[in-house]
Design an enzyme around this catalytic site. Sequence first.
Site, PDB file in Angstrom:
ATOM      1  N   SER A   7      11.367  -3.688  10.508  1.00 42.67           N
ATOM      2  CA  SER A   7      10.387  -4.343   9.631  1.00 42.67           C
ATOM      3  C   SER A   7      10.679  -4.166   8.148  1.00 42.67           C
ATOM      4  O   SER A   7      10.146  -4.912   7.330  1.00 42.67           O
ATOM      5  CB  SER A   7       8.986  -3.799   9.926  1.00 42.67           C
ATOM      6  OG  SER A   7       8.974  -2.392   9.798  1.00 42.67           O
ATOM      7  N   ASP A  53       1.323  -0.956   3.133  1.00 45.72           N
ATOM      8  CA  ASP A  53       0.432  -0.681   4.255  1.00 45.72           C
ATOM      9  C   ASP A  53       0.722   0.712   4.800  1.00 45.72           C
ATOM     10  O   ASP A  53       1.400   1.503   4.145  1.00 45.72           O
ATOM     11  CB  ASP A  53       0.531  -1.776   5.328  1.00 45.72           C
ATOM     12  CG  ASP A  53       1.890  -1.793   6.029  1.00 45.72           C
ATOM     13  OD1 ASP A  53       2.699  -0.860   5.833  1.00 45.72           O
ATOM     14  OD2 ASP A  53       2.153  -2.748   6.775  1.00 45.72           O
ATOM     15  N   HIS A  95       4.777   0.623   5.333  1.00 51.50           N
ATOM     16  CA  HIS A  95       5.787  -0.114   4.568  1.00 51.50           C
ATOM     17  C   HIS A  95       5.619  -0.035   3.060  1.00 51.50           C
ATOM     18  O   HIS A  95       4.496   0.060   2.565  1.00 51.50           O
ATOM     19  CB  HIS A  95       5.768  -1.586   5.001  1.00 51.50           C
ATOM     20  CG  HIS A  95       5.992  -1.754   6.463  1.00 51.50           C
ATOM     21  ND1 HIS A  95       4.968  -2.026   7.346  1.00 51.50           N
ATOM     22  CD2 HIS A  95       7.111  -1.648   7.207  1.00 51.50           C
ATOM     23  CE1 HIS A  95       5.467  -2.087   8.573  1.00 51.50           C
ATOM     24  NE2 HIS A  95       6.759  -1.863   8.522  1.00 51.50           N
TER      25      HIS A  95
END
Length: 375
Positions: A38, A340, A343
């Site tokens: 991600s 978040d 991340h």
Amino acid sequence: MENKWFLPLILSLFMAVLSLAAAAKPVLLPPIFILGDSTADIGTNNFLPGSKARADFPHNGIDFPNSPRPTGRFSNGLNSADFLAQHFGYKRSPRPFLSLSATSLQKKKFRGINFASGGSGVLDITGQTLLTRNVPFGASFNNQKNVIPLTEQIRQFSSVKNNLMAKMGAAATEKFLSKSLIFISSGSNDLFGYYHSNSSIPKEEFLSSLVLAYENHLKTLYTLGARKFGIISVAPIGCCPSQRIFNATGGCLEELNDHAIAFHLKLDALLCKLSTEHEGFKYSLGNSYEMTINVIQNPLPFNFTQVEAACCGAGKLGGESFCTPDANLCSNRDQYLFWDLFHPTQAASKLAAVTLYYGGPQFVSPINFAQLPEA
Ligand SMILES: *[C@@H]1O[C@H](CO)[C@@H](O)[C@H](O)[C@H]1NC(C)=O
Ligand SMILES: *[C@@H]1O[C@H](CO)[C@@H](O)[C@H](O)[C@H]1NC(C)=O
Ligand SMILES: *[C@@H]1O[C@H](CO)[C@@H](O)[C@H](O)[C@H]1NC(C)=O
């Protein structure tokens, strides 16, 4: 007499030809292929309807340049894949493999692809098994795909190679791939999975199996024709908001950070070995641990004022839930290290890319990413 003018004339003609040649020669940007999780996913998982590892909803993308919108990036805007691509002359990351049709691969201007899939790891099992919410993404409960593991990302790379061979032939494809830059950002999810599953496998044994799997991936890519690797190791993931909440003082989870350090050391040794064993194998290894802990310990010079809590999230440190439309959202997003619970923000990703590109040996070695095309 005549000779007096001859040399200058020849020289100026020569210069004119030279500058014409310079003007006519298109600036050839190195093709870029991006693999990983991600931290580099720019929308791959949007194409996996059954995936839980998605970010194609607000507040993700709230600062996306020009037209703010959720793109699938786990970020308020661009991510490190984009900023790295920018350093090499592109507007942002090349498009996700799953967004391309066979015909778009045939395009003349083809300069790379992003295969990265949020929630994936170096190991095939990472992102597939049922784990707790402490780990970025649990399983999908149906048989639809949750994430695209590195093994499959490399299979996709191989299918791209076949496409290129059909288009330009074997020799040109080989040349194209040997000049291409291969960026890989993976390993965090494997370490999260190992830590939170309370596995009885000893740390040393687990890390060795992880690095062995990494070695196999790199060898496969080399066999397919890849030569220049920009590898990004694991950040101090014990300092993510989602992990700090397991520490009564709100500090980092030291054990998880130790895994990240150990992983980097093993990766460093592996890459050094591969470069001596494989003709033409060039690499640059980014030490995400050093880069990030440096900012966490001394944030102000980098203009960060919040390096513990998530900008978008809920609960303690914003680390108890993902960034969803009804999560809390901070306003000074450029001052947050974390977007978040797992991340980095766009601002943090930008800083990471600058450091990978220009950084000294403390952060990226044996050469930095800027030196990779000429290596
Ligand atoms: C791992 O151990 C911790 C602490 O004992 C516990 O809270 C957690 O539920 C365990 N996780 C799993 C996946 O068994
Ligand atoms: C929790 O954070 C403190 C620093 O605030 C650190 O000294 C301690 O080792 C951490 N605990 C764990 C379990 O990692
Ligand atoms: C920090 O912010 C100041 C003022 O906006 C700016 O001049 C400086 O370049 C920034 N520093 C970094 C490292 O971004």
